[in-house]
Design a protein around this motif. Structure first.
Motif, PDB file in Angstrom:
ATOM      1  N   TYR A 168      21.037 -23.936  94.821  1.00 10.72           N
ATOM      2  CA  TYR A 168      21.498 -25.120  95.563  1.00 10.72           C
ATOM      3  C   TYR A 168      20.654 -26.345  95.215  1.00 10.72           C
ATOM      4  O   TYR A 168      21.180 -27.438  94.948  1.00 10.72           O
ATOM      5  CB  TYR A 168      21.432 -24.833  97.061  1.00 10.72           C
ATOM      6  CG  TYR A 168      21.711 -26.028  97.926  1.00 10.72           C
ATOM      7  CD1 TYR A 168      23.017 -26.390  98.248  1.00 10.72           C
ATOM      8  CD2 TYR A 168      20.675 -26.810  98.418  1.00 10.72           C
ATOM      9  CE1 TYR A 168      23.282 -27.498  99.038  1.00 10.72           C
ATOM     10  CE2 TYR A 168      20.920 -27.926  99.210  1.00 10.72           C
ATOM     11  CZ  TYR A 168      22.227 -28.258  99.510  1.00 10.72           C
ATOM     12  OH  TYR A 168      22.477 -29.359 100.287  1.00 10.72           O
ATOM     13  N   ASP A 180      16.996 -27.628 101.070  1.00  9.63           N
ATOM     14  CA  ASP A 180      18.137 -26.709 101.051  1.00  9.63           C
ATOM     15  C   ASP A 180      18.865 -26.769 102.378  1.00  9.63           C
ATOM     16  O   ASP A 180      18.498 -27.508 103.294  1.00  9.63           O
ATOM     17  CB  ASP A 180      17.678 -25.284 100.702  1.00  9.63           C
ATOM     18  CG  ASP A 180      16.648 -24.747 101.680  1.00  9.63           C
ATOM     19  OD1 ASP A 180      16.578 -25.263 102.819  1.00  9.63           O
ATOM     20  OD2 ASP A 180      15.892 -23.832 101.324  1.00  9.63           O
ATOM     21  N   PHE A 181      19.920 -25.957 102.513  1.00 11.10           N
ATOM     22  CA  PHE A 181      20.801 -26.060 103.679  1.00 11.10           C
ATOM     23  C   PHE A 181      20.130 -25.708 104.994  1.00 11.10           C
ATOM     24  O   PHE A 181      20.576 -26.126 106.053  1.00 11.10           O
ATOM     25  CB  PHE A 181      22.058 -25.196 103.496  1.00 11.10           C
ATOM     26  CG  PHE A 181      21.870 -24.048 102.564  1.00 11.10           C
ATOM     27  CD1 PHE A 181      22.273 -24.143 101.248  1.00 11.10           C
ATOM     28  CD2 PHE A 181      21.254 -22.875 102.996  1.00 11.10           C
ATOM     29  CE1 PHE A 181      22.095 -23.082 100.375  1.00 11.10           C
ATOM     30  CE2 PHE A 181      21.079 -21.817 102.127  1.00 11.10           C
ATOM     31  CZ  PHE A 181      21.493 -21.912 100.798  1.00 11.10           C
TER      32      PHE A 181
END
Length: 351
Positions: free
Chosen positions: A44, A140-141
């Motif tokens: 990602y 990141d998420f």
């Protein structure tokens, strides 16, 4: 990153401990997720790292000493499919390169979205101030790991000094000093034979060499040419920044001294020249100052001055630049803002 990694490892170890202690299917799923998370996060971040682009186009080019400067930082997500969580630091550096402020900004950008964040900072000294962004962090998420992306952005804010009038007396010698120029006074006569101020009737004791013979023959009476008064630079203001890097406070004093002297001479209708040595191009920068606009333009340009390293070469360039040119007075301003007239210190400036 160290704290986040330590936190992740702690959660992973604790989940592993629970997995071996209890036979639960949900623990197996959580453990697999935690084991795969770094790889998924890496993919990602590799895809999202170059999508966040900061911009400093909303930083104002000019500010005033002692007043807040408000600047905008635009951050754009160039990605078309993913939202990105970012974090960036905006650093403020003064004219000497010293850090004088830092602000952090965080946010989430949706696909193709642009967000503008605003910062305000005070500047104690005048001079060129730099607004800098060196890196952007993309998370990141889940916000556990991040990737630091280099993106060198620079914007300059020139903080102008206050133009204050200073005590100064201009003598008759300086008022009547005639320096070479392409422009001549429309209000008074002088001794420059290359320009005619006006033509009038002959008066007793007028020199015969000033008689306009052709016009006298046409008018059938003696007419006399009055010579023009050149509006040259009668005072030289030489700014000597010196060979050492100056702190912002001293550089600010130098700018304030130059601004005060320039605006005071302008108020006294004394056309003058400002000059300094530019080592990069091995030349003397010269500014003719006759009004407020040219005084402000000179200070704007002076903010780019840099200390030189070769004092001998600077003096040679100065001698060559002004060879054969005369001034009624030379005022030198050093890198600390101190002034000398014709090489001597003074308590009251009398030109």
């Amino acid at each position: 990153m160290v704290r986040r990694s330590a936190g992740y490892l702690s959660v992973l170890l604790f989940t592993g401990y629970l997995y071996f202690m209890y036979d639960e299917a949900v623990l197996s799923g959580i453990l697999v997720f935690l084991l795969l998370y770094p790889a998924v996060s890496g993919v990602y971040l590799a895809a999202a790292g170059g999508k966040v682009v900061p911009d400093l186009e909303r930083v104002p080019p000019m500010g005033e000493k002692g007043k807040k400067i408000r600047a905008g930082v635009s951050v754009k997500n160039r990605g078309a499919h993913m939202s990105i969580r970012y974090e960036l630091a905006v650093r403020i550096r003064d004219s000497s390169g010293r850090k004088c402020g830092k602000q952090w900004f965080r946010g989430v950008l949706h696909p193709k979205e642009t967000e503008t964040v605003w910062l305000a900072f005070d500047i104690k000294y005048c001079g060129a101030v730099h607004v800098c962004i060196d890196r952007v962090r993309v998370y990141d998420f889940l916000g556990i790991f991040y990737r630091s992306v280099k993106c060198r952005r620079r914007a300059q804010v020139k903080v102008m000094p206050e133009f204050k009038l200073m005590p100064l007396e201009i003598t008759r010698r300086t008022r009547e000093f005639q320096a070479d120029a392409q422009e001549f006074s429309q209000e008074r006569r002088g001794d420059d034979p290359s320009e005619i101020y006006q033509v009038r009737e002959y008066r007793e004791r007028d020199p015969l060499k000033d008689i306009h013979w052709k016009l006298s023959a046409r008018e059938e009476k003696l007419m006399v040419k009055e010579r023009g008064f050149p509006l040259g630079c009668v005072v030289l203001m030489y700014i000597d920044c010196g060979t050492a890097k100056r702190p912002a406070a001293e550089f600010s004093k130098m700018l304030e001294a130059a601004a005060s002297l320039a605006i005071t001479l302008v108020s006294q209708k004394c056309t003058h020249m400002a000059a300094w040595y530019e080592e990069k191009n091995e030349r003397i920068v010269r500014w003719r100052i006759s009004d407020e606009e040219s005084a402000c333009s000179m200070i704007w340009d002076l903010m780019e001055i840099q200390p030189y390293h070769d004092a001998r070469k600077a003096e040679v360039c100065r001698s060559d630049a002004f060879r054969g040119q005369e001034f009624a007075a030379v005022v030198t301003i050093d890198g600390n803002g101190g002034m000398k007239k014709d090489g001597e210190a003074f308590d009251y400036l009398r030109l």
